[in-house]
Write a protein that holds these residues in place. Sequence first.
Motif, PDB file in Angstrom:
ATOM      1  N   VAL A 125       0.861  -1.185   0.000  1.00  0.00           N
ATOM      2  CA  VAL A 125       0.000   0.000   0.000  1.00  0.00           C
ATOM      3  C   VAL A 125       0.896   1.234   0.000  1.00  0.00           C
ATOM      4  CG1 VAL A 125      -1.973  -1.098   1.121  1.00  0.00           C
ATOM      5  CG2 VAL A 125      -0.165  -0.132   2.530  1.00  0.00           C
ATOM      6  N   GLY A 126       0.563   2.195  -0.869  1.00  0.00           N
ATOM      7  CA  GLY A 126       1.364   3.407  -0.977  1.00  0.00           C
ATOM      8  C   GLY A 126       2.775   3.139  -1.454  1.00  0.00           C
ATOM      9  N   PRO A 127       2.953   2.572  -2.652  1.00  0.00           N
ATOM     10  CA  PRO A 127       4.281   2.144  -3.102  1.00  0.00           C
ATOM     11  C   PRO A 127       5.197   3.235  -3.642  1.00  0.00           C
ATOM     12  CG  PRO A 127       2.622   1.526  -4.710  1.00  0.00           C
ATOM     13  CD  PRO A 127       1.887   2.113  -3.564  1.00  0.00           C
ATOM     14  N   GLY A 128       4.814   4.510  -3.563  1.00  0.00           N
ATOM     15  CA  GLY A 128       5.723   5.578  -3.994  1.00  0.00           C
ATOM     16  C   GLY A 128       6.105   5.460  -5.454  1.00  0.00           C
ATOM     17  N   ARG A 129       7.410   5.499  -5.719  1.00  0.00           N
ATOM     18  CA  ARG A 129       7.885   5.342  -7.096  1.00  0.00           C
ATOM     19  C   ARG A 129       8.074   3.885  -7.477  1.00  0.00           C
ATOM     20  NH1 ARG A 129      12.580   9.875  -7.970  1.00  0.00           N
ATOM     21  NH2 ARG A 129      13.605   8.656  -6.347  1.00  0.00           N
ATOM     22  N   GLY A 130       7.868   2.966  -6.522  1.00  0.00           N
ATOM     23  CA  GLY A 130       8.040   1.544  -6.784  1.00  0.00           C
ATOM     24  C   GLY A 130       9.406   1.016  -6.403  1.00  0.00           C
ATOM     25  N   THR A 131      10.228   1.865  -5.796  1.00  0.00           N
ATOM     26  CA  THR A 131      11.599   1.457  -5.467  1.00  0.00           C
ATOM     27  C   THR A 131      11.631   0.301  -4.488  1.00  0.00           C
ATOM     28  OG1 THR A 131      12.294   3.756  -5.774  1.00  0.00           O
ATOM     29  CG2 THR A 131      13.839   2.289  -4.663  1.00  0.00           C
ATOM     30  N   GLU A 217       5.919   3.993   5.239  1.00  0.00           N
ATOM     31  CA  GLU A 217       5.539   5.410   5.225  1.00  0.00           C
ATOM     32  C   GLU A 217       4.199   5.606   4.514  1.00  0.00           C
ATOM     33  OE1 GLU A 217       8.200   8.686   5.061  1.00  0.00           O
ATOM     34  OE2 GLU A 217       9.960   7.376   4.991  1.00  0.00           O
ATOM     35  N   PHE A 218       3.256   4.784   4.898  1.00  0.00           N
ATOM     36  CA  PHE A 218       1.900   4.860   4.358  1.00  0.00           C
ATOM     37  C   PHE A 218       0.941   5.457   5.382  1.00  0.00           C
ATOM     38  CE2 PHE A 218      -2.287   2.733   4.117  1.00  0.00           C
ATOM     39  CZ  PHE A 218      -2.726   3.238   2.908  1.00  0.00           C
ATOM     40  N   PHE A 219       0.993   4.966   6.611  1.00  0.00           N
ATOM     41  CA  PHE A 219       0.025   5.383   7.625  1.00  0.00           C
ATOM     42  C   PHE A 219       0.207   6.843   8.040  1.00  0.00           C
ATOM     43  CE2 PHE A 219      -0.233   0.772   8.014  1.00  0.00           C
ATOM     44  CZ  PHE A 219      -1.608   0.580   8.119  1.00  0.00           C
ATOM     45  N   ASP A 220       1.420   7.370   7.928  1.00  0.00           N
ATOM     46  CA  ASP A 220       1.641   8.758   8.334  1.00  0.00           C
ATOM     47  C   ASP A 220       0.914   9.745   7.423  1.00  0.00           C
ATOM     48  OD1 ASP A 220       3.802  10.039   6.289  1.00  0.00           O
ATOM     49  OD2 ASP A 220       4.195   7.909   6.568  1.00  0.00           O
ATOM     50  N   ALA A 221       0.536   9.303   6.225  1.00  0.00           N
ATOM     51  CA  ALA A 221      -0.157  10.194   5.286  1.00  0.00           C
ATOM     52  C   ALA A 221      -1.671  10.018   5.320  1.00  0.00           C
ATOM     53  CB  ALA A 221       0.359   9.960   3.866  1.00  0.00           C
ATOM     54  N   ILE A 326      -6.398  10.962  16.139  1.00  0.00           N
ATOM     55  CA  ILE A 326      -6.950   9.646  15.842  1.00  0.00           C
ATOM     56  C   ILE A 326      -7.146   9.528  14.338  1.00  0.00           C
ATOM     57  CG2 ILE A 326      -8.864   8.047  16.254  1.00  0.00           C
ATOM     58  CD1 ILE A 326      -9.461   9.523  18.834  1.00  0.00           C
ATOM     59  N   SER A 327      -6.726   8.397  13.785  1.00  0.00           N
ATOM     60  CA  SER A 327      -6.846   8.158  12.344  1.00  0.00           C
ATOM     61  C   SER A 327      -7.731   6.948  12.087  1.00  0.00           C
ATOM     62  CB  SER A 327      -5.458   7.938  11.718  1.00  0.00           C
ATOM     63  OG  SER A 327      -5.584   7.589  10.345  1.00  0.00           O
ATOM     64  N   PRO A 328      -9.036   7.142  11.900  1.00  0.00           N
ATOM     65  CA  PRO A 328      -9.924   6.005  11.632  1.00  0.00           C
ATOM     66  C   PRO A 328      -9.533   5.208  10.400  1.00  0.00           C
ATOM     67  CG  PRO A 328     -11.185   7.994  12.127  1.00  0.00           C
ATOM     68  CD  PRO A 328      -9.756   8.415  11.953  1.00  0.00           C
ATOM     69  N   GLU A 329      -9.034   5.877   9.370  1.00  0.00           N
ATOM     70  CA  GLU A 329      -8.628   5.157   8.156  1.00  0.00           C
ATOM     71  C   GLU A 329      -7.450   4.223   8.434  1.00  0.00           C
ATOM     72  OE1 GLU A 329      -8.297   7.234   4.448  1.00  0.00           O
ATOM     73  OE2 GLU A 329      -9.795   8.720   5.032  1.00  0.00           O
ATOM     74  N   SER A 330      -6.547   4.650   9.317  1.00  0.00           N
ATOM     75  CA  SER A 330      -5.438   3.781   9.700  1.00  0.00           C
ATOM     76  C   SER A 330      -5.958   2.525  10.390  1.00  0.00           C
ATOM     77  CB  SER A 330      -4.474   4.523  10.627  1.00  0.00           C
ATOM     78  OG  SER A 330      -3.864   5.603   9.966  1.00  0.00           O
ATOM     79  N   ASP A 407       2.293  11.859  12.961  1.00  0.00           N
ATOM     80  CA  ASP A 407       2.856  10.678  13.601  1.00  0.00           C
ATOM     81  C   ASP A 407       1.829   9.549  13.644  1.00  0.00           C
ATOM     82  OD1 ASP A 407       5.159  12.051  13.985  1.00  0.00           O
ATOM     83  OD2 ASP A 407       5.120  12.024  16.178  1.00  0.00           O
ATOM     84  N   VAL A 408       2.331   8.328  13.532  1.00  0.00           N
ATOM     85  CA  VAL A 408       1.482   7.142  13.574  1.00  0.00           C
ATOM     86  C   VAL A 408       1.300   6.694  15.028  1.00  0.00           C
ATOM     87  CG1 VAL A 408       1.304   4.713  12.887  1.00  0.00           C
ATOM     88  CG2 VAL A 408       2.222   6.413  11.283  1.00  0.00           C
TER      89      VAL A 408
END
Length: 527
Positions: A125-131, A217-221, A326-330, A407-408
């Motif tokens: 999830v959230g793969p950025g540039r794919g690196t 670095e997916f949940f922080d966004a 609080i992040s309900p989506e997380s 922050d997560v």
Amino acid sequence: MIPRAARRVLGLSRPRTFDVKIFQSTRWSSSSPRQWSTPLAKQIAEAIATTGPISIAAYMRQCLTSPDGGYYTANREGRDQFGRKGDFVTSPEISQIFGELFGLWLLTEWMMQGRKKQGVEIIEVGPGRGTLMDDILRTVSNFKSLASSIENVYLVEASPSLRAAQKDLLCGDSALEEVSTGHRSTSKYAGMPITWCEDIRFVPNEPDKTPFIFAHEFFDALPIHAFQSVPPSQTPTQTLSTPTGQISLNRPKAEAQKPQWRELLVSPKLPSSIITSSASCTKSKDPRPDFQLSLAKASNPSSLLLPNQSQRYKDLLSTADAVIEISPESHSYVAEFARRIGGSKHSGSTASSGVSPAPRKAEPSGAALILDYGPAETIPSSTLRGIRSHQLVSPLADAGEVDLSADVDFMALVEAALGASNNVEVHGPVEQGVFLEQMGIKERAEMLIRGLEKSSGQGTEVAGGSDQHPANSAADLETKKKAIGAAVERLVSRLPGRGMGTLYKALAIVPERGGKRPVGFGGGLGV
């Protein structure tokens, strides 16, 4: 009371609490329209003018993923958010070793779960540039038994531009076709099929599959709500200001004498460009955010529901002015991870998203590895930030042009995972430096250096990734060796301001197995 015409210019739909003295010497001019920093900022303000102040979650969602100018979803030619020329650098961009260790972690979990010969899936999830995925697939393709067991690779990506970059890196010239769940192509590694979906809900969830899920670095966004504890009211009657006048809400006296959670909301900030004060007519040269945070005057559905979902939040209610995020989506995402690995708690139930089923699995299998930044145990408080050109900036300015993150809350992820499935365990969070060292980052760095030394003078490139290049001279060799060492130090260092080893944490969700720790979390292979 702000005049109606002035409220229209400000983009306000209802009276707000201001010090009346501010406006006693203020002159309003309709000939000076509000100048917004970005078109998206104007759209958000216009929406607020209709609906009233919005949650931080709604603001973040628009800024990051709006099709009309979102940070990740807008089509801006030549823009790259990642790397030195972008806004931030992520761990996979620092060294190929980072992604290789993710691949090795997948390998060890696959071995510990019986080396399944089919039905293995990789989801990021959230793969950025794919690196990261490129390094993972390159690593696992070296283990033929594992590679042949992988039936599908799924990338959960909402950005068309990032999807295109991922396809180019992972699939090269292979065709990209549209399918019912998104888009599909073929990886350059062992011909593995890769499917792109806009949401994990669209990734097929079949109980006989073994999903290995990665979130870096997916949940922080993901969007957050923020709440502040307010002291008990002095009177059981609460007055609300609305566009049509004052409304009195009568509450039971016992309720009025208790502290309450109130949500922090986003509203347009007072624009100096359309206010001429008799005290000062000079416009500030300092850039100002378009928006500001303000405390809701009354409880709303979010403040009544979200802080009551965990005892951790309830324990802070009595602390005056305490702020929690609080992040309900997380919570929803990590619960989905747990259900895909361990099956749903209740037969026939569905995921909270209401789209993908969450069937009971005959045998729990798969694993999830999460790396992100945030406190190990405490609840994040006032951590919303903006990042641009590697600098911290206001998150309430330049909507759509600035990356937003917070922050997560790792312990909230733990609670959500365990609450979603009876058949999973959660390990961590552990510091990133500890995780990478246990996975062998220093040993892998030494292997790369030996490969460079071996190739030195031969004019050949060592097979591998971005850290490996031909060494044409002793000086060139030393430069490359130092670069590898510096990258490793940056990833594991615990010194303040010098590395990521402490700030970032790792969390693992695995099938229930009596507390046997996975590799990287204090456990060994043990097979």
